[in-house]
Write a protein that holds these residues in place. Structure first.
Motif, PDB file in Angstrom:
ATOM      1  N   ARG A  45      12.125   2.526   4.262  1.00 47.26           N
ATOM      2  CA  ARG A  45      12.745   2.590   2.928  1.00 47.26           C
ATOM      3  C   ARG A  45      11.699   2.839   1.849  1.00 47.26           C
ATOM      4  O   ARG A  45      11.973   3.521   0.861  1.00 47.26           O
ATOM      5  CB  ARG A  45      13.507   1.303   2.635  1.00 47.26           C
ATOM      6  CG  ARG A  45      14.723   1.082   3.524  1.00 47.26           C
ATOM      7  CD  ARG A  45      15.593  -0.047   3.000  1.00 47.26           C
ATOM      8  NE  ARG A  45      14.891  -1.329   3.036  1.00 47.26           N
ATOM      9  CZ  ARG A  45      14.890  -2.134   4.093  1.00 47.26           C
ATOM     10  NH1 ARG A  45      15.524  -1.768   5.208  1.00 47.26           N
ATOM     11  NH2 ARG A  45      14.253  -3.289   4.063  1.00 47.26           N
ATOM     12  N   ILE A  46      10.500   2.291   2.037  1.00 48.72           N
ATOM     13  CA  ILE A  46       9.437   2.488   1.053  1.00 48.72           C
ATOM     14  C   ILE A  46       8.906   3.918   1.122  1.00 48.72           C
ATOM     15  O   ILE A  46       8.682   4.564   0.101  1.00 48.72           O
ATOM     16  CB  ILE A  46       8.296   1.483   1.308  1.00 48.72           C
ATOM     17  CG1 ILE A  46       8.807   0.060   1.087  1.00 48.72           C
ATOM     18  CG2 ILE A  46       7.099   1.763   0.391  1.00 48.72           C
ATOM     19  CD1 ILE A  46       7.807  -1.010   1.417  1.00 48.72           C
ATOM     20  N   VAL A  47       8.741   4.436   2.330  1.00 45.27           N
ATOM     21  CA  VAL A  47       8.211   5.793   2.507  1.00 45.27           C
ATOM     22  C   VAL A  47       9.170   6.839   1.962  1.00 45.27           C
ATOM     23  O   VAL A  47       8.753   7.854   1.414  1.00 45.27           O
ATOM     24  CB  VAL A  47       7.913   6.051   4.005  1.00 45.27           C
ATOM     25  CG1 VAL A  47       7.535   7.503   4.243  1.00 45.27           C
ATOM     26  CG2 VAL A  47       6.798   5.122   4.488  1.00 45.27           C
ATOM     27  N   THR A  48      10.478   6.583   2.069  1.00 43.70           N
ATOM     28  CA  THR A  48      11.481   7.576   1.623  1.00 43.70           C
ATOM     29  C   THR A  48      11.980   7.302   0.223  1.00 43.70           C
ATOM     30  O   THR A  48      12.975   7.912  -0.196  1.00 43.70           O
ATOM     31  CB  THR A  48      12.687   7.558   2.592  1.00 43.70           C
ATOM     32  OG1 THR A  48      13.219   6.221   2.656  1.00 43.70           O
ATOM     33  CG2 THR A  48      12.259   8.007   3.980  1.00 43.70           C
ATOM     34  N   ARG A  49      11.321   6.439  -0.504  1.00 42.11           N
ATOM     35  CA  ARG A  49      11.789   6.055  -1.856  1.00 42.11           C
ATOM     36  C   ARG A  49      11.841   7.277  -2.766  1.00 42.11           C
ATOM     37  O   ARG A  49      11.111   8.236  -2.589  1.00 42.11           O
ATOM     38  CB  ARG A  49      10.859   5.011  -2.470  1.00 42.11           C
ATOM     39  CG  ARG A  49       9.450   5.541  -2.794  1.00 42.11           C
ATOM     40  CD  ARG A  49       8.491   4.407  -3.120  1.00 42.11           C
ATOM     41  NE  ARG A  49       7.191   4.919  -3.527  1.00 42.11           N
ATOM     42  CZ  ARG A  49       6.261   5.390  -2.706  1.00 42.11           C
ATOM     43  NH1 ARG A  49       6.500   5.425  -1.401  1.00 42.11           N
ATOM     44  NH2 ARG A  49       5.116   5.842  -3.162  1.00 42.11           N
TER      45      ARG A  49
ATOM     46  N   VAL B 118       0.823  -1.211   0.000  1.00 34.58           N
ATOM     47  CA  VAL B 118       0.000   0.000   0.000  1.00 34.58           C
ATOM     48  C   VAL B 118       0.856   1.260   0.000  1.00 34.58           C
ATOM     49  O   VAL B 118       0.540   2.232  -0.707  1.00 34.58           O
ATOM     50  CB  VAL B 118      -0.939  -0.024   1.231  1.00 34.58           C
ATOM     51  CG1 VAL B 118      -1.609   1.335   1.414  1.00 34.58           C
ATOM     52  CG2 VAL B 118      -1.978  -1.115   1.080  1.00 34.58           C
ATOM     53  N   LEU B 119       1.941   1.274   0.774  1.00 33.81           N
ATOM     54  CA  LEU B 119       2.719   2.506   0.891  1.00 33.81           C
ATOM     55  C   LEU B 119       3.457   2.858  -0.387  1.00 33.81           C
ATOM     56  O   LEU B 119       3.962   3.987  -0.523  1.00 33.81           O
ATOM     57  CB  LEU B 119       3.718   2.380   2.055  1.00 33.81           C
ATOM     58  CG  LEU B 119       3.093   2.287   3.455  1.00 33.81           C
ATOM     59  CD1 LEU B 119       4.169   2.296   4.524  1.00 33.81           C
ATOM     60  CD2 LEU B 119       2.101   3.418   3.689  1.00 33.81           C
ATOM     61  N   ARG B 120       3.526   1.947  -1.324  1.00 29.90           N
ATOM     62  CA  ARG B 120       4.133   2.254  -2.628  1.00 29.90           C
ATOM     63  C   ARG B 120       3.190   3.072  -3.505  1.00 29.90           C
ATOM     64  O   ARG B 120       3.615   3.617  -4.529  1.00 29.90           O
ATOM     65  CB  ARG B 120       4.516   0.967  -3.355  1.00 29.90           C
ATOM     66  CG  ARG B 120       5.532   0.103  -2.614  1.00 29.90           C
ATOM     67  CD  ARG B 120       5.855  -1.163  -3.389  1.00 29.90           C
ATOM     68  NE  ARG B 120       6.618  -2.110  -2.591  1.00 29.90           N
ATOM     69  CZ  ARG B 120       7.937  -2.073  -2.413  1.00 29.90           C
ATOM     70  NH1 ARG B 120       8.639  -1.128  -3.022  1.00 29.90           N
ATOM     71  NH2 ARG B 120       8.549  -2.963  -1.651  1.00 29.90           N
ATOM     72  N   THR B 121       1.930   3.144  -3.114  1.00 34.59           N
ATOM     73  CA  THR B 121       0.916   3.775  -3.965  1.00 34.59           C
ATOM     74  C   THR B 121       0.443   5.127  -3.459  1.00 34.59           C
ATOM     75  O   THR B 121      -0.374   5.774  -4.112  1.00 34.59           O
ATOM     76  CB  THR B 121      -0.301   2.847  -4.106  1.00 34.59           C
ATOM     77  OG1 THR B 121      -0.954   2.717  -2.829  1.00 34.59           O
ATOM     78  CG2 THR B 121       0.113   1.468  -4.595  1.00 34.59           C
ATOM     79  N   VAL B 122       0.918   5.552  -2.276  1.00 33.64           N
ATOM     80  CA  VAL B 122       0.486   6.832  -1.716  1.00 33.64           C
ATOM     81  C   VAL B 122       1.705   7.637  -1.272  1.00 33.64           C
ATOM     82  O   VAL B 122       2.798   7.090  -1.104  1.00 33.64           O
ATOM     83  CB  VAL B 122      -0.469   6.641  -0.504  1.00 33.64           C
ATOM     84  CG1 VAL B 122      -1.759   5.968  -0.923  1.00 33.64           C
ATOM     85  CG2 VAL B 122       0.206   5.857   0.620  1.00 33.64           C
ATOM     86  N   SER B 123       1.499   8.913  -1.070  1.00 33.31           N
ATOM     87  CA  SER B 123       2.555   9.781  -0.566  1.00 33.31           C
ATOM     88  C   SER B 123       2.022  10.547   0.644  1.00 33.31           C
ATOM     89  O   SER B 123       0.819  10.574   0.888  1.00 33.31           O
ATOM     90  CB  SER B 123       3.019  10.758  -1.652  1.00 33.31           C
ATOM     91  OG  SER B 123       1.923  11.543  -2.098  1.00 33.31           O
TER      92      SER B 123
END
Length: 293
Positions: free
Chosen positions: A289-293, A247-252
């Motif tokens: 790591r996903i959130v700061t991609r 999920v976190l790959r799809t939102v900011s």
């Protein structure tokens, strides 16, 4: 690990001796298996109530006998033994909330909550957010401290969840958010105080928070899950962590400071966690790591 039907065989007449009863269940890789009153046999055989697919586990490895007060683990004399918190069980052992049980290569946690029967009569019907009316049942708690009433009870949250499930299935994320928001915010407020929240309600709230991220595209619901479990000083459920990786790959817009504070708290508490919870801490660390991609 799978669970077949379990038989309940409580002793008649034992309910009047105390105001409380205790419910026990197994947590294994994000799944929950209730330990009903009676005997639950664990082993590799399909005839067992809980089946462990592991060559190091005997066909009938051990059993847990639960009543309304306690749960007792007994080794059937298995070759590879039964371990609780890394100590081999000799004969039988009374289980406590948070105990980590190992059979072969499989580990699972024992969880429990106390239901106060005496408080049940104090509650009537209440109209919950979204127009759902229900009768509030027995308040469930982990200590003698009173759990907040209303939708923080498992029964109340289950009713709201049933409504939200139907709305989410129709793709109406905003409506599902309206149904759940009041109860979920009440949980968050309660978690900031001294109240003890039922584990299954907190876990369910985290599951719905992730589903609301998907349905509404709002990263604030991911922040909700992090804050709720930071307040509870526990790792998020494994199934929720797995979903967050997608999920976190799809939102900011996720609150990175909040996530880092949550990770730092879990790292500080690791010495008190079992192996499965420490693994979850590592998984939660990876979310940064996903959130700061």
């Amino acid at each position: 690990m799978t669970s077949n039907d379990q038989r309940a065989s409580g002793a008649p007449g034992d309910e009047g001796t105390s105001r409380t009863i205790t419910k026990f269940w197994i947590e294994y890789r994000g799944h929950k298996i209730e330990l009903r009153v009676g005997t639950t046999v664990i082993g590799r055989s399909a005839a067992c109530q809980v089946v462990l697919d592991d060559g190091l586990v005997s066909r009938r490895h051990a059993q847990i006998t639960a009543d309304k007060r306690a749960a007792v683990l007994e080794d059937f004399g298995s070759v590879n033994g039964v371990f609780v918190n890394n100590l081999r069980v000799a004969g039988s052992r009374t289980l406590r909330d948070g105990d980590v049980v190992r059979m072969g290569k499989q580990e699972f946690s024992i969880r429990s909550v106390v239901i106060d029967l005496g408080e049940a009569s104090q509650f009537g019907a209440e109209t919950l957010h979204g127009g759902v009316t229900m009768s509030r049942g027995n308040p469930i708690r982990q200590t003698a401290e009173r759990v907040p009433s209303g939708p923080t009870h498992p029964e109340g949250f289950a009713v709201l969840g049933n409504v939200a499930d139907k709305v989410l299935a129709l793709g109406r994320g905003a409506e599902a958010e309206r149904v759940l928001s009041g109860a979920m915010q009440a949980l968050l407020v309660a978690s900031r105080g001294s109240a003890v929240l039922p584990i299954e309600v907190a876990d369910k709230a985290a599951e719905y928070a992730v589903r609301l991220v998907v349905a509404t595209r709002k990263s604030s619901w991911a922040d909700y899950a992090f804050e709720l479990f930071m307040n509870l000083r526990r790792p998020l459920p494994g199934a929720v962590v797995d979903e967050l990786y997608s999920v976190l790959r799809t939102v900011s817009g996720v609150d990175l400071t909040l996530l880092r504070n949550y990770v730092a708290l879990l790292q500080a508490l690791q010495h008190s966690f079992g192996p499965s919870e420490r693994f979850l801490v590592q998984r939660i660390e990876g979310l940064e790591r996903i959130v700061t991609r």
